[in-house]
Design an enzyme around this catalytic site. Sequence first.
Site, PDB file in Angstrom:
ATOM      1  CG  ASP A  46      -2.407  26.632  76.721  1.00  0.00           C
ATOM      2  OD1 ASP A  46      -1.743  27.616  77.076  1.00  0.00           O
ATOM      3  OD2 ASP A  46      -2.564  25.623  77.442  1.00  0.00           O
ATOM      4  CD  GLU A 213       4.968  28.458  78.437  1.00  0.00           C
ATOM      5  OE1 GLU A 213       5.104  27.258  78.772  1.00  0.00           O
ATOM      6  OE2 GLU A 213       4.213  29.241  79.041  1.00  0.00           O
ATOM      7  CG  ASN A 267       1.040  30.450  81.395  1.00  0.00           C
ATOM      8  OD1 ASN A 267       0.024  31.093  81.651  1.00  0.00           O
ATOM      9  ND2 ASN A 267       1.018  29.144  81.249  1.00  0.00           N
TER      10      ASN A 267
END
Length: 524
Positions: A46, A213, A267
Amino acid sequence: MKKETIVTKVSGRKRLYIGLVCAFLIILALHSYADNPLVTSVYTADPSGFVANGRLYVICSHDKAGATDYNQLYDYILLSSADLATWQNHGTVFDARYDTSWANLAYAPDMAVRNGKYYLYFPDGGDSIGVAVGNSPEGPFTDPIGRSLVNKSMPNCNVQWCFDPRIFVDDDGQVYLYFGGGGPGNARVIRLNSDMISVNGSAVTIDAPNFFEAAYMHKRNGIYYFSYSTDSSAGMRIDYMTSSNPMSGFQHRGTVLDNPWDNLGNNNHHSIVEYEGQWYIFYHNRTLSNSVYQRSVCLDYLYYNSDGTIQKVNATRQGVDPITNTSPPTPEPTPDSTPSPTPVVNGNIVVRARGTIGGEILEVHADGAIVGTWTMSTSYQDFYANGTGIIEVHFTNDDEQQNGMDIQVDYIVYNDSTYQAEDQEINTAVYIDGSCGGSYSEMLQCNGYIRFDTGGNNGTLGDVNNDGAIDIVDALLTAQYYVGLDPSNFDEGNADVNCDGSIDIVDALLVAQYYVGLVSEFCL
């Protein structure tokens, strides 16, 4: 005679195999994994990039080795570089369990620099977003409001996942917070006040096709670029939209980044930043672990077409070229509390730690002998000592919580191997049911110690033949073990250098990288 001929052929094949494996490992170490991922000693995810002090920083989620879900995401790792070739690992700079009074998790972060302060935005899982403030990118960070900044009970904030904050400061000084996740219809933006720690008005919905997201905003030549991770039906790629307004009027333009290499189709999370006149994109993949819950941050170039649209990024293993004309960094602000002097002579033991209020006494023991004593400040520092054997980090002057004196130990480095404090089973200085006991923790909350199982005078990670050196022979032996050749003098206890519970070709590669100077430490 025929039997001798067969033996000669087999021996020749083995020699050829050994030579090819050596060449393979060195070539891979120098090229295939030369720059991406950015670090191999710790799992990072992230990524949120920002520029400060003449350097490119990226703050990351900290994936734990062996984790099987995201319930251990509670702290952040900070990396930085001036030349984009040498990346400094600043270690843990924030831990929601200790740096806030209300949050227990720290999902994907973002950091903004304004008015000489560093504002760190962190999600407490998928339920709310908080803010912490520090005087430097490394902290220490304090919680100025003692509660969430944004949560699902606020107007139009009832998204499925209230997380993935992105802070954008426009040219006119207006601040915007983008957030949300869980599927189409869950992207939001809300204005913040100039204090950076309070909201202004209600959240506004952004209609982004296949939104999942990782909302992100940046601006170039008057165009606002809203980018995000798509859902699985669209390949979990990074798509983008543009507008002339930071809150509305967005039109879908295309894809910035397909799901990257070695990401298991899982992801995706990114950030886009300009540094030294060039645009870059950070993202993560799973190349070191081949596991969903252990990710690694990468960096590649990002380019624009003449009409302002973004060219699809080519995610590469080699990453970006070094920058050779960087200016020296601007000195960081002086911390409020005066740190104790750090020894100028380096040692084979490095302890990275800080106090919670200052004045805490830290001792380092090596096989029972005291090899260093220091007085803590509230800023993380590196303390150097020399010694061998089992390493213990001691807290010796606890005030029985009258003033809240504690020591937070980030990690130690022993003989070039890194040991994370929270991974150590023995911590006699953690309060359990009102008394000091033992637990997995990086906090020393009462008099006691964290014991780091460094293997005594032996057991150096990477030195699989225990000859005192980590070299290409160790990489070759690890590769031989992986393919089932059962090499002699092979110490399995030193071979799992990425600490993922298995000995495989990745371990051999990391040892080869260490040998040629591309890796300075192994992951524990």
